[in-house]
Scaffold this motif. Structure first.
Motif: not given
Ligand SMILES: Nc1ncnc2c1ncn2[C@@H]1O[C@H](COP(=O)(O)OP(=O)(O)O)[C@@H](O)[C@H]1O
Ligand SMILES: [Mg+2]
Lengths: 303, 226
Positions: B17-25
């Motif tokens: 469902a999620l695959d190595r998600v990287s982010l910043s908010i």
């Protein structure tokens, strides 16, 4: 903490009121379940009482000579009282036998007239012996046969044995059937209770999830359910108890006719054991309720 | 404010469902998360509110690593990170007012505080006149406003909105988006999950696009790319 409990109680009452049909059905099913259990218990109590009545009537009479002196009769009575397995020895004096005879034939003027024509009391005194344990009746008869006392005129040891065997058989069957029916009833009751709760909780499944969503702790989600369950159970026990009490009042005249001359009052029995009935039923149902609430909250907690 | 490092979530048997998600908010941002259905948007939201634990990776909100969060801490997380859904999730047997008050009641807030906060929030979302109605007595847009009011009572740092306009017509939808913008202006970080092209294009804010569980685009002033 106190505010939490008050709020849980508020949510519970709100929920009962706003789901009024579900609440009524839940209480109704609880009432029926408790009523069945009460009925079953009463049937057992009544059948046990019936058996006891019959067993109680099993006795042995020793007829004594009409001129036997009182002192010797009392001595004999004391001796027999000492025999093992003797519950009581009732001394029926000549006079008492006469009175008894008269009341028994009070509707028969011919017999009473014949009796009056006799100068003296023709009846003999007797000792009525009741055993402790009807199952060891044979031994008692043997003991009584061994007594040789000149004041004994005759021994009436009719064939009680056959009757006893029958009673024992009936008792056993009643107990077996009672046990089986009890198990069946309890099983059905538990099933009905469990299912009622499942339905009640199933209708709340989305609410449980929403409570979790807004950050309610598990305790806070469960508490209103538990309070509602306890209230339903309490109302159910009270209503079923009241209805059952009225029902027993209707039943009592028939029972009295059945247990003629025997002091048996199901209402008294119910009254003196009511607290126990009440507490046990309440505790059992409340336990099921609480377990169901706990399980359901866990099950329906996911958003 | 919110950082994800290599977050992966797999559902049994083997659905990534999620695959190595990287982010910043950053705090105060208004981010749209878009993507076709089944690409992991809701999973992303559920991970952020502690409903799902990612298999790998780290999610931090402020200094708080919520991948290690215990069950008891979730109620506290919910006050920082509030969420609204497409289906509103209001309690049907409580009025709108009671639904909003409920979020404060479960936390043991005093009655006096509840009486002052709830009407205020109801007014902010525009429900002042209808707050004593039951959910089935108001429109979908109004139900969603009540859900937003409930999300706001703790003045959360983050508001997650998972397709909040999915059940609404375009006028009601736009009003909800305007309300979210207003909330964002008060300082709350808003993450809007949607697949409504018009809404995204009109917002002119940051857009993150997910596809098959992976971030395939992240634009500061984005357009709906799929
Ligand atoms: N509880 C679950 N169990 C198994 N698979 C799930 C579960 N929830 C979601 N999925 C799967 O994970 C993928 C992503 O779902 P979701 O995050 O709901 O997507 P979106 O919100 O973008 O439509 C889909 O393939 C979906 O079928
Ligand atoms: Mg989704």
């Amino acid at each position: 903490m106190i505010i939490s409990i008050l709020r849980a109680a508020k949510f519970s009452l709100q929920d009962i009121a706003r789901n009024v049909w579900l609440s009524i059905v839940t209480v109704l099913i609880l009432v029926l379940a408790f009523f069945s259990v009460n009925l079953l218990l009463s049937v057992q109590v009544i059948s046990q009482a019936a058996i006891d009545t019959v067993r109680d009537k099993i006795d042995v009479s020793l007829y004594l000579k009409t001129d036997a002196p009182e002192s010797e009769i009392l001595a004999l009575r004391a001796a027999i009282s000492g025999i093992e397995n003797v519950r009581e020895v009732i001394y029926v004096s000549k006079q008492e036998a006469l009175e008894d005879f008269q009341t028994r034939h009070k509707n028969n003027p011919d017999i009473l007239e014949a009796l009056r024509e006799l100068d003296s009391n023709p009846l003999s005194p007797s000792l009525i012996i009741r055993p402790n344990d009807v199952n060891r009746y044979d031994g008692l008869i043997a003991e009584l046969n061994r007594i040789s006392n000149p004041i004994i005129e005759s021994r009436n040891f009719d064939d009680h044995k056959l009757m006893l065997e029958k009673i024992n058989m009936i008792t056993e069957r009643v107990n077996q059937a009672g046990f089986a029916v009890s198990l069946l009833f309890i099983f059905i009751t538990l099933l009905v209770l469990y299912n009622t709760l499942r339905v009640a909780i199933y209708t709340h499944r989305s609410e449980i999830a929403i409570m979790r969503l807004v950050g309610a702790s598990d305790w806070f989600i469960r508490a209103p359910f538990i309070i509602s369950s306890l209230l339903y159970t309490l109302i159910g026990v009270v209503i079923s108890g009241t209805v059952f009490y009225l029902f027993l009042n209707l039943l009592q005249p028939y029972l009295e006719a059945f247990f003629l001359n025997y002091d048996f009052n199901i209402i008294h029995y119910f009254q003196s054991n009511f607290a126990q009935f009440f507490i046990l039923e309440f505790a059992a149902a409340a336990a099921i309720n609480i377990i169901a609430s706990l399980v359901a909250v866990r099950k329906y907690s996911n958003i | 404010m919110i950082t994800l490092e290599n977050v992966s979530k797999t559902y049994p048997p083997n659905i990534k469902a999620l695959d190595r998600v990287s982010l910043s908010i950053k705090a105060g941002e208004f981010v749209s998360l878009v993507g076709q259905s089944g690409t992991g948007k809701t999973t992303f939201v559920r991970c952020l509110i502690g409903e799902e634990k990612p298999k790998e990776g780290k999610i931090k909100i402020g200094d708080w690593d919520i991948t290690k969060i215990g069950k008891r801490e979730i109620p506290y997380l919910r006050r920082q990170v509030a969420v609204i859904f497409q289906d509103f999730k209001l309690l049907p047997k409580k009025t709108l007012y009671e639904n909003v008050a409920f979020a404060l009641e479960v936390a043991g807030k005093s009655n006096a505080k509840i009486k002052s906060i709830v009407p205020q929030v109801m007014k902010i979302v525009g429900l002042g006149a209808k707050m004593h109605r039951y959910p089935n007595e108001v429109s979908g847009g109004e139900q969603q406003r009540a859900a937003i009011a409930r999300a706001l009572v703790y003045q959360p740092k983050v508001l997650l909105a998972d397709e909040p306009t999915g059940n609404l017509d375009s006028i009601n939808a736009q009003e909800i988006i305007d309300l979210l913008k207003k909330i964002n202006e008060f300082g709350t970080t808003v993450i809007l999950v949607t697949h409504n092209r018009d809404i995204v294009n009109r917002l002119k804010r940051r857009v993150i696009t997910l596809h098959d569980g992976r971030v395939i685009s992240d634009q500061a002033v984005g357009k709906y790319v799929l």
